[in-house]
Design a protein around this motif. Structure first.
Motif, mmCIF file in Angstrom:
data_model
loop_
_atom_site.group_PDB
_atom_site.id
_atom_site.type_symbol
_atom_site.label_atom_id
_atom_site.label_comp_id
_atom_site.label_asym_id
_atom_site.label_seq_id
_atom_site.Cartn_x
_atom_site.Cartn_y
_atom_site.Cartn_z
ATOM 1 N N GLU A 217 -73.757 3.434 -46.558
ATOM 2 C CA GLU A 217 -73.564 2.101 -47.119
ATOM 3 C C GLU A 217 -73.672 1.049 -46.031
ATOM 4 O O GLU A 217 -73.293 1.288 -44.880
ATOM 5 N N GLN A 218 -74.198 -0.118 -46.387
ATOM 6 C CA GLN A 218 -74.202 -1.279 -45.506
ATOM 7 C C GLN A 218 -73.318 -2.335 -46.147
ATOM 8 O O GLN A 218 -73.636 -2.856 -47.210
ATOM 9 N N LEU A 219 -72.216 -2.629 -45.500
ATOM 10 C CA LEU A 219 -71.180 -3.474 -46.075
ATOM 11 C C LEU A 219 -71.123 -4.821 -45.365
ATOM 12 O O LEU A 219 -70.931 -4.876 -44.146
ATOM 13 N N LYS A 220 -71.297 -5.884 -46.093
ATOM 14 C CA LYS A 220 -71.136 -7.227 -45.525
ATOM 15 C C LYS A 220 -69.658 -7.554 -45.456
ATOM 16 O O LYS A 220 -68.940 -7.455 -46.454
ATOM 17 N N VAL A 221 -69.190 -7.963 -44.279
ATOM 18 C CA VAL A 221 -67.780 -8.314 -44.093
ATOM 19 C C VAL A 221 -67.635 -9.817 -44.300
ATOM 20 O O VAL A 221 -67.976 -10.611 -43.420
ATOM 21 N N ASP A 222 -67.140 -10.194 -45.463
ATOM 22 C CA ASP A 222 -67.052 -11.612 -45.805
ATOM 23 C C ASP A 222 -65.682 -12.192 -45.461
ATOM 24 O O ASP A 222 -65.054 -12.877 -46.268
ATOM 25 N N LEU A 223 -65.239 -11.922 -44.227
ATOM 26 C CA LEU A 223 -64.021 -12.534 -43.694
ATOM 27 C C LEU A 223 -64.402 -13.801 -42.936
ATOM 28 O O LEU A 223 -65.544 -13.947 -42.501
ATOM 29 N N PRO A 224 -63.464 -14.726 -42.746
ATOM 30 C CA PRO A 224 -63.779 -15.945 -41.985
ATOM 31 C C PRO A 224 -64.245 -15.609 -40.572
ATOM 32 O O PRO A 224 -63.797 -14.619 -39.978
ATOM 33 N N PRO A 225 -65.134 -16.420 -39.992
ATOM 34 C CA PRO A 225 -65.598 -16.146 -38.630
ATOM 35 C C PRO A 225 -64.488 -16.232 -37.586
ATOM 36 O O PRO A 225 -64.525 -15.525 -36.585
ATOM 37 N N GLU A 226 -63.515 -17.120 -37.817
ATOM 38 C CA GLU A 226 -62.363 -17.198 -36.918
ATOM 39 C C GLU A 226 -61.344 -16.148 -37.344
ATOM 40 O O GLU A 226 -60.779 -16.230 -38.432
ATOM 41 N N ARG A 227 -61.101 -15.155 -36.488
ATOM 42 C CA ARG A 227 -60.203 -14.056 -36.838
ATOM 43 C C ARG A 227 -59.122 -13.895 -35.783
ATOM 44 O O ARG A 227 -59.347 -14.171 -34.608
ATOM 45 N N ASP A 228 -57.953 -13.453 -36.219
ATOM 46 C CA ASP A 228 -56.901 -13.117 -35.275
ATOM 47 C C ASP A 228 -56.162 -11.896 -35.792
ATOM 48 O O ASP A 228 -56.215 -11.570 -36.982
ATOM 49 N N GLN A 229 -55.475 -11.242 -34.875
ATOM 50 C CA GLN A 229 -54.891 -9.947 -35.186
ATOM 51 C C GLN A 229 -53.811 -10.007 -36.271
ATOM 52 O O GLN A 229 -53.616 -9.021 -36.996
ATOM 53 N N LEU A 230 -53.138 -11.129 -36.400
ATOM 54 C CA LEU A 230 -52.054 -11.212 -37.374
ATOM 55 C C LEU A 230 -52.542 -11.640 -38.753
ATOM 56 O O LEU A 230 -52.446 -10.887 -39.725
ATOM 57 N N SER A 231 -53.091 -12.844 -38.850
ATOM 58 C CA SER A 231 -53.444 -13.369 -40.172
ATOM 59 C C SER A 231 -54.628 -12.634 -40.793
ATOM 60 O O SER A 231 -54.649 -12.376 -42.008
ATOM 61 N N THR A 232 -55.622 -12.253 -39.992
ATOM 62 C CA THR A 232 -56.791 -11.563 -40.550
ATOM 63 C C THR A 232 -56.398 -10.209 -41.108
ATOM 64 O O THR A 232 -56.770 -9.846 -42.231
ATOM 65 N N ARG A 233 -55.637 -9.451 -40.349
ATOM 66 C CA ARG A 233 -55.265 -8.106 -40.800
ATOM 67 C C ARG A 233 -54.266 -8.136 -41.955
ATOM 68 O O ARG A 233 -54.122 -7.143 -42.680
ATOM 69 N N ALA A 234 -53.565 -9.271 -42.116
ATOM 70 C CA ALA A 234 -52.619 -9.395 -43.224
ATOM 71 C C ALA A 234 -53.277 -9.927 -44.496
ATOM 72 O O ALA A 234 -52.662 -9.929 -45.570
ATOM 73 N N ALA A 235 -54.527 -10.364 -44.396
ATOM 74 C CA ALA A 235 -55.208 -10.967 -45.540
ATOM 75 C C ALA A 235 -55.540 -9.909 -46.585
ATOM 76 O O ALA A 235 -55.968 -8.797 -46.245
ATOM 77 N N PRO A 236 -55.379 -10.231 -47.873
ATOM 78 C CA PRO A 236 -55.722 -9.267 -48.928
ATOM 79 C C PRO A 236 -57.163 -8.790 -48.852
ATOM 80 O O PRO A 236 -57.449 -7.615 -49.120
ATOM 81 N N ARG A 237 -58.089 -9.681 -48.481
ATOM 82 C CA ARG A 237 -59.491 -9.285 -48.421
ATOM 83 C C ARG A 237 -59.723 -8.238 -47.336
ATOM 84 O O ARG A 237 -60.539 -7.325 -47.513
ATOM 85 N N PHE A 238 -59.019 -8.351 -46.216
ATOM 86 C CA PHE A 238 -59.134 -7.346 -45.162
ATOM 87 C C PHE A 238 -58.705 -5.982 -45.702
ATOM 88 O O PHE A 238 -59.378 -4.967 -45.473
ATOM 89 N N THR A 239 -57.604 -5.964 -46.429
ATOM 90 C CA THR A 239 -57.106 -4.712 -47.004
ATOM 91 C C THR A 239 -58.111 -4.122 -47.988
ATOM 92 O O THR A 239 -58.355 -2.913 -48.000
#
Length: 267
Positions: A217-239
């Motif tokens: 599979e080729q998966l597009k990661v549609d997370l914001p370009p600005e990422r940080d270890q706390l808020s990005t990993r806590a985001a529902p979309r990351f999960t």
């Protein structure tokens, strides 16, 4: 920037015939950060060595900026997992970073400027005179990254570079790679066995099947370009994304059907 077409690699010898990689086809655009993830032993390192010209494929072709790869291309730099073996312990940090630049024919002033810039970029501006064994594991891997940056590569190939460091250092190094990638516009192909790391770092994640390996599979990661270890990993979309990748890898281990997709999983 990278074009992999029908790549296949078979290891033969001593009565063994092992098909490590089978019919791998994918592309990486210029300036893109793509992560490769798959089951353990699926041939990720073999693939990266073929892409970088360190191994000759059994079949298929690799092109870098339109040029066929038939040996280590001049525009490519590697960062390996085992930083302790990639740095020369008898050379100081600055000498380790400078070493690949000598083959480029730069004069001493130019080499020193590139070394200083690269070390400053990874937060080691004052470490040029130290020996690698005087630094922590995370700092040694920063030196390896600095050496790759000083070479001014078009493509940076990274083979599980943070697998041997502790969790806190790993998080710092992940953020370092994201920052350097955005600042310098380098094309990065990053191999990892860590699903969370792949989703956190990548603009795309290529999910590989179990060996013999194909792109599942080729998966597009549609997370914001600005990422940080706390808020990005806590985001529902990351999960959602990491759960989706985990499910695909688990299916691959069970021998699930190969599916190729180029869209993100539904919200």
């Amino acid at each position: 920037m990278l074009d992999v077409r029908g790549l296949r690699k078979v290891y033969e010898g001593s009565g063994r015939h092992v098909e490590a990689v089978r019919d791998l086809t994918f592309t990486v655009e210029a300036g893109e950060l793509v992560c490769l993830v798959g089951p353990s032993g699926c041939g990720k390192t073999t693939l990266l060595k073929c892409v970088g010209g360190l191994l000759e494929p059994t079949a298929g072709e690799v092109f870098l900026a339109g040029r066929k790869v038939d040996g280590p291309p001049p525009g490519t730099a590697f960062v390996f997992q085992e930083y302790g073996r990639s740095l020369f312990p008898w050379m100081r940090v600055g000498q380790n970073v400078e070493l690949p630049l000598k083959q480029k024919g730069f004069d001493r002033a130019r080499r020193r400027a590139l070394v200083a810039d690269a070390l400053a970029s990874v937060g080691l501006a004052d470490a040029a005179g130290a020996y690698p064994w005087q630094l922590s594991g995370g700092m040694q891997q920063r030196v390896a990254i600095a050496r790759a940056l000083a070479y001014e590569p078009e493509v940076l190939l990274m083979d599980e570079p943070f697998a041997a460091v502790d969790a806190q250092t790993r998080a710092d190094l992940e953020d370092l790679v994201r920052r350097l990638w955005r600042e310098r516009g380098i094309t990065v192909l990053f191999v990892t066995h860590d699903i969370d790391e792949a989703v956190y770092l990548g603009e795309r994640v290529l999910v590989l099947s179990a060996s013999p390996t194909v792109v599942q599979e080729q998966l597009k990661v549609d997370l914001p370009p600005e990422r940080d270890q706390l808020s990005t990993r806590a985001a529902p979309r990351f999960t959602e994304l990491r759960t989706h990748v985990y499910e695909r890898i688990r299916a691959a281990k069970r021998g699930g059907a190969t599916v190729r997709k180029d869209t993100p999983p539904p919200h």
